[in-house]
Structures are given as structure tokens and as C-alpha cells.
Design a protein around this motif. Structure first.
Motif, PDB file in Angstrom:
ATOM      1  N   ASN A  93       0.470  -1.157  -0.051  1.00  0.00           N
ATOM      2  CA  ASN A  93       0.158   0.039   0.149  1.00  0.00           C
ATOM      3  C   ASN A  93       1.146   1.097  -0.167  1.00  0.00           C
ATOM      4  O   ASN A  93       2.266   1.260   0.382  1.00  0.00           O
ATOM      5  N   LYS A  94       0.013   2.364  -0.355  1.00  0.00           N
ATOM      6  CA  LYS A  94       1.074   3.549  -0.103  1.00  0.00           C
ATOM      7  C   LYS A  94       1.179   3.903   0.954  1.00  0.00           C
ATOM      8  O   LYS A  94       1.769   5.612   1.167  1.00  0.00           O
ATOM      9  N   ASP A  95       0.076   4.159   2.101  1.00  0.00           N
ATOM     10  CA  ASP A  95       0.298   4.872   3.163  1.00  0.00           C
ATOM     11  C   ASP A  95      -0.003   3.432   4.396  1.00  0.00           C
ATOM     12  O   ASP A  95       0.322   2.266   4.229  1.00  0.00           O
ATOM     13  N   LEU A  96       0.452   4.382   5.595  1.00  0.00           N
ATOM     14  CA  LEU A  96       0.142   3.675   6.631  1.00  0.00           C
ATOM     15  C   LEU A  96      -1.156   4.389   7.102  1.00  0.00           C
ATOM     16  O   LEU A  96      -0.740   5.247   8.254  1.00  0.00           O
ATOM     17  N   ILE A  97      -2.016   3.537   7.629  1.00  0.00           N
ATOM     18  CA  ILE A  97      -2.541   4.325   8.735  1.00  0.00           C
ATOM     19  C   ILE A  97      -3.004   4.001   9.767  1.00  0.00           C
ATOM     20  O   ILE A  97      -3.598   4.368  10.496  1.00  0.00           O
ATOM     21  N   SER A  98      -3.607   2.191   9.872  1.00  0.00           N
ATOM     22  CA  SER A  98      -4.008   2.001  11.508  1.00  0.00           C
ATOM     23  C   SER A  98      -3.080   0.346  11.288  1.00  0.00           C
ATOM     24  O   SER A  98      -2.947  -0.427  10.174  1.00  0.00           O
ATOM     25  N   ILE A 107       4.005  12.324   3.109  1.00  0.00           N
ATOM     26  CA  ILE A 107       2.580  12.898   4.542  1.00  0.00           C
ATOM     27  C   ILE A 107       2.931  12.356   6.493  1.00  0.00           C
ATOM     28  O   ILE A 107       2.496  11.487   5.903  1.00  0.00           O
ATOM     29  N   ALA A 108       3.570  13.333   6.969  1.00  0.00           N
ATOM     30  CA  ALA A 108       3.357  12.545   8.219  1.00  0.00           C
ATOM     31  C   ALA A 108       2.264  13.290   9.232  1.00  0.00           C
ATOM     32  O   ALA A 108       1.971  14.604   9.394  1.00  0.00           O
ATOM     33  N   ILE A 109       0.511  13.068   9.393  1.00  0.00           N
ATOM     34  CA  ILE A 109      -0.337  13.857  10.079  1.00  0.00           C
ATOM     35  C   ILE A 109      -1.114  13.199  11.124  1.00  0.00           C
ATOM     36  O   ILE A 109      -0.960  12.194  11.694  1.00  0.00           O
ATOM     37  N   ARG A 110      -1.373  14.472  12.214  1.00  0.00           N
ATOM     38  CA  ARG A 110      -1.615  14.408  13.443  1.00  0.00           C
ATOM     39  C   ARG A 110      -2.878  15.253  13.338  1.00  0.00           C
ATOM     40  O   ARG A 110      -2.407  16.180  13.264  1.00  0.00           O
ATOM     41  N   GLU A 161      -6.700   9.536   1.577  1.00  0.00           N
ATOM     42  CA  GLU A 161      -8.314   9.176   0.751  1.00  0.00           C
ATOM     43  C   GLU A 161      -7.542  10.345  -0.970  1.00  0.00           C
ATOM     44  O   GLU A 161      -7.572  10.315  -1.924  1.00  0.00           O
ATOM     45  N   TYR A 162      -7.423  11.662  -0.306  1.00  0.00           N
ATOM     46  CA  TYR A 162      -7.485  12.639  -1.417  1.00  0.00           C
ATOM     47  C   TYR A 162      -5.391  12.924  -1.686  1.00  0.00           C
ATOM     48  O   TYR A 162      -6.317  13.626  -2.658  1.00  0.00           O
ATOM     49  N   SER A 163      -5.006  12.106  -0.749  1.00  0.00           N
ATOM     50  CA  SER A 163      -3.680  12.467  -1.008  1.00  0.00           C
ATOM     51  C   SER A 163      -3.264  11.821  -2.126  1.00  0.00           C
ATOM     52  O   SER A 163      -2.842  10.536  -2.129  1.00  0.00           O
ATOM     53  N   LYS A 164      -2.665  12.455  -3.165  1.00  0.00           N
ATOM     54  CA  LYS A 164      -1.319  11.258  -4.192  1.00  0.00           C
ATOM     55  C   LYS A 164      -0.141  11.187  -3.899  1.00  0.00           C
ATOM     56  O   LYS A 164       0.520   9.615  -4.048  1.00  0.00           O
ATOM     57  N   ILE A 165       0.004  11.386  -2.401  1.00  0.00           N
ATOM     58  CA  ILE A 165       1.289  10.597  -2.111  1.00  0.00           C
ATOM     59  C   ILE A 165       1.072   9.758  -1.198  1.00  0.00           C
ATOM     60  O   ILE A 165       0.214  10.480  -0.756  1.00  0.00           O
ATOM     61  N   PRO A 166       2.363   9.340  -0.262  1.00  0.00           N
ATOM     62  CA  PRO A 166       1.719   8.445   1.004  1.00  0.00           C
ATOM     63  C   PRO A 166       2.228   9.197   2.084  1.00  0.00           C
ATOM     64  O   PRO A 166       2.086  10.086   2.282  1.00  0.00           O
ATOM     65  N   VAL A 167       1.021   8.676   3.186  1.00  0.00           N
ATOM     66  CA  VAL A 167       0.047   9.697   4.135  1.00  0.00           C
ATOM     67  C   VAL A 167       0.441   8.243   5.264  1.00  0.00           C
ATOM     68  O   VAL A 167       0.375   7.386   5.250  1.00  0.00           O
ATOM     69  N   ILE A 168       1.630   9.127   6.299  1.00  0.00           N
ATOM     70  CA  ILE A 168       1.351   8.284   8.016  1.00  0.00           C
ATOM     71  C   ILE A 168       0.202   8.459   8.634  1.00  0.00           C
ATOM     72  O   ILE A 168       0.532  10.191   9.251  1.00  0.00           O
ATOM     73  N   ASN A 169       0.055   8.001   9.721  1.00  0.00           N
ATOM     74  CA  ASN A 169      -1.236   8.514   9.773  1.00  0.00           C
ATOM     75  C   ASN A 169       0.111   8.358  11.721  1.00  0.00           C
ATOM     76  O   ASN A 169       0.681   7.850  12.219  1.00  0.00           O
ATOM     77  N   HIS A 175      -2.392   5.046  15.987  1.00  0.00           N
ATOM     78  CA  HIS A 175      -1.271   5.940  16.050  1.00  0.00           C
ATOM     79  C   HIS A 175      -0.229   3.945  15.278  1.00  0.00           C
ATOM     80  O   HIS A 175       0.539   3.850  16.702  1.00  0.00           O
ATOM     81  N   PRO A 176      -0.283   4.168  14.424  1.00  0.00           N
ATOM     82  CA  PRO A 176       0.467   2.989  14.012  1.00  0.00           C
ATOM     83  C   PRO A 176       2.016   2.587  14.275  1.00  0.00           C
ATOM     84  O   PRO A 176       2.754   1.923  14.307  1.00  0.00           O
ATOM     85  N   THR A 177       2.691   3.987  14.057  1.00  0.00           N
ATOM     86  CA  THR A 177       3.645   4.189  13.763  1.00  0.00           C
ATOM     87  C   THR A 177       4.827   3.978  15.716  1.00  0.00           C
ATOM     88  O   THR A 177       5.557   3.789  16.321  1.00  0.00           O
ATOM     89  N   GLN A 178       4.185   4.228  17.152  1.00  0.00           N
ATOM     90  CA  GLN A 178       4.566   4.338  17.700  1.00  0.00           C
ATOM     91  C   GLN A 178       3.534   2.742  18.482  1.00  0.00           C
ATOM     92  O   GLN A 178       4.729   2.107  18.709  1.00  0.00           O
ATOM     93  N   THR A 179       2.908   1.906  18.070  1.00  0.00           N
ATOM     94  CA  THR A 179       2.295   0.569  17.823  1.00  0.00           C
ATOM     95  C   THR A 179       3.495  -0.426  17.673  1.00  0.00           C
ATOM     96  O   THR A 179       4.437  -1.079  18.324  1.00  0.00           O
ATOM     97  N   LEU A 180       4.316   0.512  16.701  1.00  0.00           N
ATOM     98  CA  LEU A 180       5.494  -1.036  15.629  1.00  0.00           C
ATOM     99  C   LEU A 180       6.617  -0.337  16.578  1.00  0.00           C
ATOM    100  O   LEU A 180       7.687  -1.228  16.763  1.00  0.00           O
ATOM    101  N   LEU A 181       7.375   1.068  16.818  1.00  0.00           N
ATOM    102  CA  LEU A 181       8.102   1.239  17.597  1.00  0.00           C
ATOM    103  C   LEU A 181       7.878  -0.288  19.038  1.00  0.00           C
ATOM    104  O   LEU A 181       8.949  -0.732  19.572  1.00  0.00           O
TER     105      LEU A 181
END
Lengths: 305, 305, 305
Positions: free
Chosen positions: B4-9, B101-104, B116-124, B132-138
């Protein structure tokens, strides 16, 4: 501008200056890799005495795409201005820390003042209701990129023409081109100021209050936000808000030829279902801010002749 | 995520996806020099509509360690959102200025909408009480780095399990592993929501209200802050605050095997004299945020396969 | 400092340490290209718990000029401190994200505390009314660059000597030199604190309340702002404000030998028409902040011996 060290007002630029910048931006747009280290080691200071995310991020992106770095602030409450420092002193500090300055300020004339005190180039990123020349250059770039020319076009400026700084600059810039026909569509209380019209001799200008049928036959419709924060009176704001709302039906009725522009941010003056029409060019317009600002920064630093 | 191009959940990731990210982070951790110019010329936009210093600095550091640059804002009051711009429009602007993009955002679902709106990757980087998936991965990376595995571990989640977004994501992630045993220790009013438990089938789950003896036999105790700002009612906050305070005695009684974690910031839910015990791993956990975010950014930009 | 890992107070430095830093700054000033990639890949964290644009931009510029990158914040309201995190915890987070820290904090002693918890070098960028060592080093650098020496100079410190942190540090630093003569000119309520004077044994010190003729015979006059925000009582502020205002006449009467300094920002304690006199050196002083901070950062990171 090419020979000056600052970019303060679109009025300071000849048609040749403008064309020169648009040409440089086009080359950057088409060959980004050529420019990716051009400003390595250089520092842009973004001095935003009032917030403008879009313009600030666009400048930061432009400087990054050129290989340079950015320092700055986006809120004058956290600056030494809050301690009573004059703009002149702030500039004389910042010129020691950077190679070029982009300034956004709520007061008219502040960018010109900054340029007078600065030994390094100054770019006006918006001074009150006065000028916003990089926006105008990206608007012209967007039109020329799409339509191939500016001479002879029919262009409607719609919405808040009184307080909207972008339409003031744009009208002035268009007056440098041949056979341009302009429609100014706004409520009477928000029409284009007389002094701006007098200062923009050249185009055939028609004014009107009604948006009905105003898009028909136009090459470009440039819509501006009715800016709440520019109104001294909230009631006046409420009475005009929404009257100049662009709908999908209007745009479709105007035909495929039309190019719909907006400096953004938009609130509700263009309905969201217009976005997917091919006439809608405002997101491309925003995107064009990066190559235009790259061209301006690089030219003012003498890295593009 | 890899495809996928995003990391949302964290829910969008399979166990294989997670393992793939942890492996990439490990290689970055062990060979930082290999990655120091990987994203040269790339721009990360950090769009923080609510403040989160830790997460923002961690993303900025990660992007810098990869040789890239960062633009962004940390306060929505100074953005065009304050002028009434929609998130969709902000995203369509920012995607022109950056490569990822990293969005909070304070609202649940906003990161998904942005993607959904972005053509570039989005990280939640955190959307309300949701994900807060990057927290869970760490967190997973920290556990695996220390204990060598996640399968078969005994893990206690302690504190505010109702409003704490990190424990929701973590429980869901743990459900993708084998033979994990979970204890959920919280006051009744702050227990893990039923729908999260139902959505995390797999681990053997035991719930309880008392922290006495709860650490005994555990491999991991994951403590969360009782977050004042999540409480609609201050009295409710006062009544539970401090009940779930981890002391040095508790940790020593639990034995050397225990690994004590916390997403930070901590207020007083872990006493400062716990910090020097070898069981305390929360500062290492924070540190692991950098290699994990480096791995995610680089993978989403296609620079790590 | 050369052997320590932090720069917290000018008092920690010997005369030799100071001279070593000034010499490194001089080489940077004269050969900037030699240093432009020295800190490539390194990250400076600027933790500004209270705003100070000048100091922050100067640090950011210094790090950029060394080829490094900066992360940080400029407002503690948007940090996890607002959620109740201790300074110690913030530092232990940030040390994972960066290679060196510059901290500005409203409370005395906070920089020392940060250094105790940090594994990476910490630079004090101002802690309350206590210390601001990089300012003092750039002041000394400015004097030495212009006058060739510090030993034997006659130096007047003027204005707010009670609350002004820069003059405290400067007096202490001057006490490490030979045959310096100091005049302390301030209203009685704002005179240099006794403990600072006792701690700065060496120079011949004369105190006075009147600015009339005080500049005569001086090599350096160092003027500080009467800082409104340091006054608990607004009336007291109003009564002293303006009494210590430097005019063009005063400076011309003092002669060409005088060197007029000010840490900036200035409000109205030096009249604007003084700026064009050759005695006015305060903008050069601000400029010198960049090479001095470059020297300090590079030395603390072991890149300049």
C-alpha cells in the motif's frame, strides 16, 4: 527584478522581467534534477509576522528543492517584535543569519521597508492588503502553461476585489499584456478600488455585480475568497458571503474553454463538486507556486541569469 | 503496508508486514551510515493539527537521519484551517510541496481521509483516540529487540485503556501473534472498550482492576498515562489518578524478567526512582521511534523493498 | 569547555578555554567554506521553552552553515511539558533524536539540570536571569575582533544590570582578563547584584547612577535593555525607562575610540540615529553570534579540537 536585488511589487516588473521569470520556472518544472543542488549551503529566512501556512510551506519546499535550507518563524507573538523591536532591527539581525529573506507582514509597505534596510535580497510574501507578487507570478505561470499565452485573453476576477490583495497584483500584471479583456464581478461594496484600476491602464475593463452568466465566454475566471478577517464589520461579511458561490452548473454552462482559478484557501466560494471538473485548475495553481518561487529565489541569488 | 502507499492503521498490516518493517528497522539501527543519504532531495511534510513534540521531533529526526528534509506546522491555529479550509484542500496543497506526509489530527478518521485525497504516501501520526500505528510498531520493535520474540509472551496493559490510543493499537497488533497472554489492568471506567477486544481475537485475555501483584510473572508491563485531556469530567480524572502508580518496590518484586514500557510522556504513573532499574525500558522505547519511522518512511517511498 | 561535554556557564571556562573558542570562531569567520560540511548528518535540537527568535535563528543558522540540520520547538505551550512531563524526561527523549542540544528555559539552573540528564552535549542558550554563555562569548569575540585584545580595556556596562543576564556573564568573563577597568552605570534599583560583583574579582570596578559623561574615555560601552518583562512592578519600569537612553550627541562627544555594544533586541535605549555612527557595533555583534555558535557546536561534537 533580474537586475534588482528584491521582489517587492509586481509593479516593479516589466513584461520582459515577468516573461523571464516564467521561462526560468518552466525550465525548473521540466528539469527539476538540474536544480536540486543549486543553492546548497544557502539559507532562506522565512519571516512570517502573520500566519500563512500555504505560502510558508511553498517557500520552504522551493528552497529544499533547490538544495538550500530554511530558518524562520511563523508567528510574531514568539519573536522579539513582541518585546518592542522595530522591523528594521529585526531585518538587520536576520540578514546576518541568512542569504535571502521572504517576509510576510500584516502592514502595507513593510516589505519595501525591509528591503531598504536589508543588504541581502528580500521577497515580499504578502504585506497587508497591498502586494503578493509571487502569487501573481504563479497565477500568470498557470495561465500561460495552460493556454500558451496571456495576450488577448478574456479574464473575469470574481469575489472580494476590494480587500483581495492577489487580484490587485494580478490586474496590474495583466495591464502589461496586449488586448486583455477584464470583467470585475463583485458586490458594490467590494469592487476593485479605483486607484488600482487607474494604475492598471491597458486592458478593456468591464465591471458588474451579478455572477449570472459572468463566466460565459471567459478564458479564465479567477475567484477570491470573501475574507472574513479583512472585514471591520461582521454584518457586512454575512450579507455578501455566499452570493458569489461557484456551482458545478455554472462551470458546465460556461463550457470547456474556461479555466477556473483560485488563490486558495477556499471556504465555500467554489463548491467541492466543481473540483473534479477539468475546468478546475486551482490545485495545479497551488502546485505551480513551487517552481515559480524556486525561479525567484535562484534569480535573486544570482544563480539563474 | 509494503504494497500500500499509506500507513493509517495497524489493522491494515498482516503479521508479515509488521515483521518486514521490524526487520528493516533493525538493519537501519545496526547500519545507520548505509541509510544516511537514502532520501536526499526528498521532503517530509509534518502536519500536526494538534501538538505532539515527541512524535514530531521523532519524525523530523528520522527524516534527517535519512538525508531528507522536513517542512510543516505544529499548531493548527496558525494554518489555513483556521481560515476555514477543509482537510481535503490542505492535503491537496501539501502534496504539491512534499513527497510524503505525516499527519497528526484530533479527529478520528482524519488520517484515512487525508490518504484518500493524497496522491503521495500518508502516515498516521495519531488521529484522536483512534490509531497511532508508528507508536505500536516501535513498541513491538522494542519488545522483539529485547526479548527476541513476541509469540508466547505474557503482557500486561495498565492504566487508561479506554482513552489510550496506543494500547488499542498494541492489543490489535498482539492479536496477530501466537499464544500471547494479555492482562488488562484498569479501573472499570477506563477498561479497554469491548469493540477493541472483539476486534483483537487470538490472545488469551484477562481483565482486572487491581494493580497489586499484576506485574508478577509478566514479560512486559505496558503502562499508560491517565490522560487528563481525554476526560470530559475533571472529578473522574482526580478519582483515578495515582491509583495505577508504579513504584520501585512493585517492579523489584516482579523480578528481573519484567520489561517495563510506557509510550511517554509520563506524569506520575511511574515513579522516578524506577528509571534506574534495569527493567525500565521506556527511554529505549522512545529511542526506537527513530529507526522504526526511518524504515516506514523509506519503505513508503519505495527506497526499501 | 574543551574537555567538558557541555557549555552551561561562562564561569566554567578558564581564560584559556575562552581564547580557544575565540580563535576557532575567527578561523570559521575567515574560512567559512572549510567548515560548510563539517557536521553533515548531525542534528541540533533547539529546545526553546521560552521564545527567543534571535538566539534560535542564530543557532539554526550556525548549524546550517556547518552542514547540519536542526529540529526543535520554540514554544513550550505546544510541548509535552504542557502535559506535565519533567525536563529530565524531555531531555532523555530528545537525546535519542539529536546529537547536541541547545536549551533556553525561563528557570535558573535548568540548563545545568538538562546537562546532568543528557548523554549528548548541552549548550545553555539562556536560563532565566542566570547565564547566557554563548552571548558572552560573542560579545568577547566582537571586542577582540575590533580592538585586538581584552586586557587593559575600559568598559562601561549600562542600563539594567540587575535583571540583565548578559551583563552578569560578561562581568564574570572580564574578570578573567588583566587590568580591565569597569564602570557599572545603572539606577540604584537596577545595579549589578553584589554576589555577581564578588564572584568577579579582578577588574577595578566603579559604580554610578548617572549616564552623563559616562562614555568618556571608555573603550567599550555595553548597553542593555530595561526589560519590562523582568519587572514585577510596572510603575518601577516606567520610572527608569528612558533615563539611560543613548543619544547621537553622547556618542559623538565620547569620541571615535568608543565601541558601542548592545545584546539586542533594543527598544529605545539607543536612538536610531546612532546606528549610522562608526562607534555603533551592535549589528556586527549580532552577526558574530553565528561563527561563535558554529565554533561551540563543532567543538562540543569533537569536530574542532
Amino acid at each position: 527584478m533580474v537586475s534588482n536585488k528584491d521582489l517587492i511589487s509586481i509593479r516593479d516588473l516589466s513584461r520582459e522581467d515577468i516573461e523571464h521569470i516564467l521561462k526560468a520556472a518552466k525550465d525548473i518544472d521540466e528539469n527539476p534534477a538540474k536544480y536540486s543542488n543549486l543553492l546548497s549551503g544557502k539559507i532562506l529566512a522565512t519571516l512570517f509576522f502573520e500566519p500563512s501556512t500555504r505560502t510558508m510551506l511553498s517557500f520552504q519546499s522551493a528552497m529544499s528543492r533547490l538544495g538550500g535550507k530554511t530558518i524562520g518563524f511563523s508567528d510574531s507573538k514568539t519573536t522579539s517584535t513582541a518585546k518592542g523591536e522595530t522591523l528594521a532591527d529585526t531585518i538587520r539581525m536576520v540578514e546576518s543569519y541568512s542569504d535571502i529573506i521572504a517576509i510576510r507582514h500584516p502592514h502595507e509597505g513593510s516589505a519595501r521597508l525591509a528591503a531598504e534596510y536589508s543588504k541581502i535580497p528580500v521577497i515580499n510574501a504578502g504585506d497587508g492588503t497591498n502586494q503578493h507578487p509571487t502569487q501573481t507570478l504563479l497565477d500568470l505561470y498557470t495561465i500561460k502553461k495552460k493556454l500558451g499565452k496571456i495576450d488577448g485573453l478574456k479574464i473575469a476576477l470574481i469575489g472580494d476585489l476590494k480587500y483581495g490583495r492577489t487580484v490587485h497584483s494580478l490586474l496590474n500584471a495583466l495591464s502589461k499584456y496586449e488586448n486583455v479583456k477584464i470583467k470585475l464581478i463583485a458586490p458594490d461594496t467590494l469592487q476593485m478600488p479605483k486607484e488600482i484600476i487607474e494604475d492598471s491602464k491597458g486592458p478593456e475593463i468591464e465591471t458588474g455585480e451579478s455572477i449570472d452568466g459572468a463566466l460565459k465566454g471567459m478564458d479564465v475566471a479567477y475567484v477570491t475568497r470573501i475574507q472574513k478577517e479583512r472585514f471591520p464589520d461582521l454584518e457586512e461579511y454575512e450579507s455578501v458571503k455566499g452570493k458569489y458561490r461557484i456551482t458545478r452548473e455554472m462551470v458546465e454552462a460556461a463550457g470547456k474553454k474556461l479555466m477556473l482559478m483560485h488563490p486558495l484557501p477556499r471556504v465555500d466560494e467554489i463548491e467541492p463538486d466543481v473540483d473534479t471538473l477539468e475546468q478546475a485548475k486551482y490545485f495545479e495553481e497551488a502546485k505551480n507556486g513551487v517552481p515559480i518561487r524556486m525561479a525567484i529565489i535562484a534569480m535573486l541569488l544570482g544563480k539563474i541569469k
